[in-house]
Scaffold this motif. Structure first.
Motif, PDB file in Angstrom:
ATOM      1  N   TYR A  88       0.698   7.141  -1.656  1.00 32.69           N
ATOM      2  CA  TYR A  88       2.136   6.897  -1.495  1.00 32.69           C
ATOM      3  C   TYR A  88       2.351   5.609  -0.704  1.00 32.69           C
ATOM      4  O   TYR A  88       1.587   5.294   0.208  1.00 32.69           O
ATOM      5  N   ALA A  89       3.406   4.874  -1.078  1.00 25.44           N
ATOM      6  CA  ALA A  89       3.646   3.543  -0.497  1.00 25.44           C
ATOM      7  C   ALA A  89       5.134   3.343  -0.282  1.00 25.44           C
ATOM      8  O   ALA A  89       5.968   3.917  -0.983  1.00 25.44           O
ATOM      9  N   TYR A  90       5.448   2.500   0.700  1.00 26.68           N
ATOM     10  CA  TYR A  90       6.838   2.105   0.973  1.00 26.68           C
ATOM     11  C   TYR A  90       6.997   0.634   0.638  1.00 26.68           C
ATOM     12  O   TYR A  90       6.355  -0.228   1.234  1.00 26.68           O
ATOM     13  N   ASN A 129      12.112   3.108  -3.248  1.00 23.31           N
ATOM     14  CA  ASN A 129      11.345   2.437  -2.195  1.00 23.31           C
ATOM     15  C   ASN A 129      10.090   3.225  -1.802  1.00 23.31           C
ATOM     16  O   ASN A 129       9.212   2.698  -1.145  1.00 23.31           O
ATOM     17  N   ILE A 130      10.026   4.506  -2.200  1.00 18.10           N
ATOM     18  CA  ILE A 130       8.797   5.295  -2.031  1.00 18.10           C
ATOM     19  C   ILE A 130       8.191   5.516  -3.417  1.00 18.10           C
ATOM     20  O   ILE A 130       8.831   6.105  -4.296  1.00 18.10           O
ATOM     21  N   THR A 131       6.959   5.039  -3.631  1.00 20.25           N
ATOM     22  CA  THR A 131       6.317   5.142  -4.942  1.00 20.25           C
ATOM     23  C   THR A 131       4.982   5.863  -4.820  1.00 20.25           C
ATOM     24  O   THR A 131       4.394   5.926  -3.730  1.00 20.25           O
ATOM     25  N   PHE A 132       4.502   6.415  -5.962  1.00 20.39           N
ATOM     26  CA  PHE A 132       3.258   7.169  -5.995  1.00 20.39           C
ATOM     27  C   PHE A 132       2.328   6.583  -7.045  1.00 20.39           C
ATOM     28  O   PHE A 132       2.778   6.031  -8.064  1.00 20.39           O
ATOM     29  N   ASN A 133       1.028   6.751  -6.803  1.00 21.24           N
ATOM     30  CA  ASN A 133       0.039   6.272  -7.750  1.00 21.24           C
ATOM     31  C   ASN A 133      -1.149   7.223  -7.709  1.00 21.24           C
ATOM     32  O   ASN A 133      -1.753   7.420  -6.644  1.00 21.24           O
ATOM     33  N   PRO A 134      -1.482   7.886  -8.852  1.00 17.82           N
ATOM     34  CA  PRO A 134      -2.640   8.793  -8.849  1.00 17.82           C
ATOM     35  C   PRO A 134      -3.945   8.002  -8.706  1.00 17.82           C
ATOM     36  O   PRO A 134      -4.149   6.996  -9.382  1.00 17.82           O
ATOM     37  N   VAL A 135      -4.819   8.465  -7.818  1.00 19.96           N
ATOM     38  CA  VAL A 135      -6.092   7.783  -7.585  1.00 19.96           C
ATOM     39  C   VAL A 135      -7.205   8.815  -7.461  1.00 19.96           C
ATOM     40  O   VAL A 135      -6.956  10.015  -7.300  1.00 19.96           O
ATOM     41  N   ASN A 138       5.649  11.270  10.395  1.00 21.35           N
ATOM     42  CA  ASN A 138       5.347  10.360  11.505  1.00 21.35           C
ATOM     43  C   ASN A 138       5.075   8.950  11.011  1.00 21.35           C
ATOM     44  O   ASN A 138       5.519   7.966  11.610  1.00 21.35           O
ATOM     45  N   LYS A 139       4.356   8.829   9.902  1.00 18.47           N
ATOM     46  CA  LYS A 139       4.065   7.501   9.379  1.00 18.47           C
ATOM     47  C   LYS A 139       5.346   6.792   8.932  1.00 18.47           C
ATOM     48  O   LYS A 139       5.484   5.580   9.084  1.00 18.47           O
ATOM     49  N   ILE A 152      10.660  -1.453   8.053  1.00 17.06           N
ATOM     50  CA  ILE A 152      11.486  -0.782   7.055  1.00 17.06           C
ATOM     51  C   ILE A 152      12.624  -1.707   6.635  1.00 17.06           C
ATOM     52  O   ILE A 152      13.314  -2.275   7.485  1.00 17.06           O
ATOM     53  N   GLU A 153      12.811  -1.848   5.344  1.00 18.39           N
ATOM     54  CA  GLU A 153      13.903  -2.674   4.842  1.00 18.39           C
ATOM     55  C   GLU A 153      15.076  -1.762   4.467  1.00 18.39           C
ATOM     56  O   GLU A 153      14.881  -0.665   3.949  1.00 18.39           O
ATOM     57  N   THR A 154      16.266  -2.203   4.752  1.00 15.38           N
ATOM     58  CA  THR A 154      17.454  -1.407   4.475  1.00 15.38           C
ATOM     59  C   THR A 154      18.552  -2.314   3.950  1.00 15.38           C
ATOM     60  O   THR A 154      18.535  -3.529   4.185  1.00 15.38           O
ATOM     61  N   GLU A 155      19.484  -1.716   3.232  1.00 11.32           N
ATOM     62  CA  GLU A 155      20.653  -2.478   2.787  1.00 11.32           C
ATOM     63  C   GLU A 155      21.697  -2.429   3.897  1.00 11.32           C
ATOM     64  O   GLU A 155      22.140  -1.361   4.295  1.00 11.32           O
TER      65      GLU A 155
END
Length: 626
Positions: free
Chosen positions: A209-211, A253-259, A274-275, A282-285
């Motif tokens: 998972y990534a931001y 803004n939160i994406t997933f990638n199977p690995v 917590n992470k 963090i980027e916000t509008e």
């Protein structure tokens, strides 16, 4: 062979003979034939498609006959009877016999309908043949025959393909009926193998998972992240250092990638939260307030931006005491637009209002998005390209790529409000500073003759201010003076300075001497001057021009002379044997004012020389260089 078939065969034979006996046509004859063909179609209200359709119908009838022949119901019935003769049929019930008779009647009706269709097609074919025989000697015969042959070839090809498809389907269906068990076992085996592969793949698969493209960690299931996104967003928004609402959205803004999960540790839901909440990038509008094309503040949402404008305008348009506000508005048109920035760049309304009112420096951090350039960022934030720095805010960047973090520097000028107020106002009349020249004082000298005092008056009327500065005043009555002002008066000297005037520079008071003691600590106490040893009677000179303020015997200093050089500076000459000046005399630099002696508290003939500024002794070496 039927009569119709015999006639058709004869007709085809004659046509073929006629076609073979036709002479070859040249270009002129072909063009004439084409014109005649066109006239024929027009006169009979036909198109070439009618000719092709007639030929295709004939070909289709032949194909249907060929297909229907082996499926003759009578033949099938005979075959069934013959087969039934070899087998001993069990005795049938009345209901079965009735059903069988009903089925036979249905078959007879179907056969009658099929024969009727065949008869109608034969009649249509006969009519087409007769029409063809009438027109067979037409000049367009060769053209029509060629067209019919091509069309027949196409129809035959498609008919053959159709028959092959139908026969193939019958074969596949027959094979399937005879091999259903085998096929079923094969399908079951394939399903089992696929399921085993999926189980193995699922066992070793985890999700990264990534931001915004920044990898944060790994989880076994996506739900371990998606289920806590709202919680993490609320905690981040409630954080005391965060002033903007934070929204984490799956697949945005939160994406997933199977690995492949082998060798990787996974996070639980608490670790994910917590992470997320401890991220600093963090980027916000948010929403930026623009003064013209330049950003002057950034707040979390549209409502805060609207409130900020109202608060700032109210703060900058407060009328003076005794006055009423008539109107107030920003001098320039301010606008609000959404911008994407890092969370730390979003301001509270208090900080934003202070910045808009007073101005200052503003640093905005931004993550470069797809398609953005230095020029587009500079235009968006109202800065120059060279004001866009790297993430550490150290060096201007020369090129950017998607995902880069940059710092946008901006100098904010205070916004101004134009306001109109009316009423009675007690206002200060500021005094003026007036300089008057006089020859009573030397050039370069100035003296205060009169202190300035502000006056007070009552103003009645309308005042217009822009940015706090009065730009227009309209009085409705004569101002009432409560207190008159007193201007500050400074006298500036114009007279030539005499030799006795201080020059600001100092000389050693003796021509010949020996320094026996320096300024500073001595014998446990402060020695406030410098001792210059010389024989008694050695001339002592004024170190600079000035006025004699002491010329008499003074306690431990013995005979003593003091010269006032102005600006709080005096020089002192002690232990003299003789004094040649009086109090009030003006002396010039180098004038002989006394002689060296050993009077007062002294242990040898010398001149004790002091320099004092505003009553405090100074090291003489700062003024002379003995």
């Amino acid at each position: 062979m039927t009569v119709n078939e015999t006639e058709e065969k004869t007709l085809n034979t004659e046509t073929e003979k006629e076609e073979t006996s036709q002479p070859t046509l040249d270009d002129t004859q072909i063009r004439a034939a084409a014109l005649a063909y066109a006239r024929f179609l027009k006169e009979n209200d036909l198109t070439p498609d009618h000719i092709a359709l007639a030929a295709s119908e004939e070909s289709a009838e032949e194909s249907e006959k060929a297909e229907e022949a082996p499926e003759d119901p009578a033949a099938e019935e005979k075959a069934a009877d013959a087969e039934g003769a070899t087998e001993e049929k069990p005795e049938q019930s009345e209901e079965e016999k009735a059903g069988q008779e009903k089925a036979e009647k249905k078959k007879e009706a179907q056969r009658a309908a099929d024969l009727e269709k065949i008869r109608k097609r034969e009649e249509a074919k006969e009519k087409n043949k007769e029409k063809f025989l009438r027109e067979r000697h037409d000049p367009l015969a060769s053209v029509m025959n060629a067209h019919d042959k091509v069309q027949d070839g196409i129809d035959g090809t498609f008919s053959k393909i159709g028959r092959d498809v139908i026969r193939g389907g019958h074969r596949i269906l027959s094979t399937y009926k005879n091999s259903r068990r085998t096929i079923g076992m094969a399908v079951l085996l394939i399903v089992l193998v696929a399921a085993a592969i999926l189980v193995v793949f699922d066992y070793f698969t985890i999700y990264e998972y990534a931001y915004n493209g920044k990898v944060l960690g790994y989880v076994n299931e996506q739900e371990e992240v998606t289920d806590v996104l709202d919680i993490a967003g609320k905690q981040m928004s409630n954080n005391s250092s965060a002033v903007a609402d934070v929204k984490f959205v799956a697949n945005q803004n939160i994406t997933f990638n199977p690995v492949d999960g082998r060798g990787k540790s996974t996070d639980d839901s608490d670790t994910v939260v917590n992470k997320l909440i401890y991220m600093t990038d963090i980027e916000t509008e948010a929403y930026a307030v623009y003064d013209g094309d330049k950003v002057v503040a950034i707040v979390k949402d549209q409502n805060d931006a609207d409130e900020l404008l109202l608060q700032t305008k109210a703060d900058l348009s407060t009328p003076d005491r005794g006055m009423e506000l008539v109107s107030a508005d920003f001098s320039n048109e301010l606008s609000i637009k959404p911008v994407n920035v890092l969370l730390g760049s979003v301001q509270s309304n208090v900080a934003a209002q202070k910045q808009m009112s007073n101005g200052g420096e503003m640093n905005t951090y931004h993550i470069v998005e797809e398609g953005e350039t230095l020029e587009s960022l500079a235009a968006e934030f109202g800065v120059e390209v060279f004001e866009i720095y790297d993430e550490e805010n150290k060096e201007p960047v020369t090129q950017i790529e998607q995902g880069d973090r940059v710092c946008i520097r901006c100098h904010v000028d205070p916004v101004s409000v134009k306001m109109v107020e009316t009423g009675r106002l007690k206002e200060v009349i500021e005094y003026k500073t007036i300089k008057k020249e006089t020859d009573e004082y030397y050039k370069g000298d100035s003296y205060l003759k009169q202190e300035g005092q502000n006056g007070i008056q009552i103003f009645e009327g309308t005042i217009t201010k822009v940015g706090g500065t009065v730009t227009d005043r309209k009085e409705t009555a004569e101002p009432e003076i409560i207190k008159k002002k007193k201007d500050k008066i400074i006298l500036v000297g114009t007279a030539e300075r005499p030799k006795t005037a201080a020059t600001g520079t100092f000389i050693v008071p003796l021509d010949h001497y020996v320094v026996t003691s320096e300024w500073g600590g001595r014998w446990g106490r402060m020695h406030e001057g410098m001792d210059l040893a010389a024989p008694t009677g050695t001339p002592i000179h004024a170190s600079d021009g000035g006025k004699i303020i002491k010329a008499n015997y003074w306690s431990g200093h013995g005979l003593c002379v003091e010269v006032d050089h102005g600006n709080g500076v005096i020089t002192r000459y002690s232990h003299c044997s003789a004094v040649f000046v009086n109090i009030g005399d003006l002396v010039y630099q180098g004038q002989h004012i006394a002689n060296v002696g050993n009077t007062g508290h002294s242990f040898g003939s010398h001149c004790h020389f002091e320099v004092r500024v505003n009553g405090t002794s100074q090291n003489p070496r700062k003024y002379i260089n003995p």
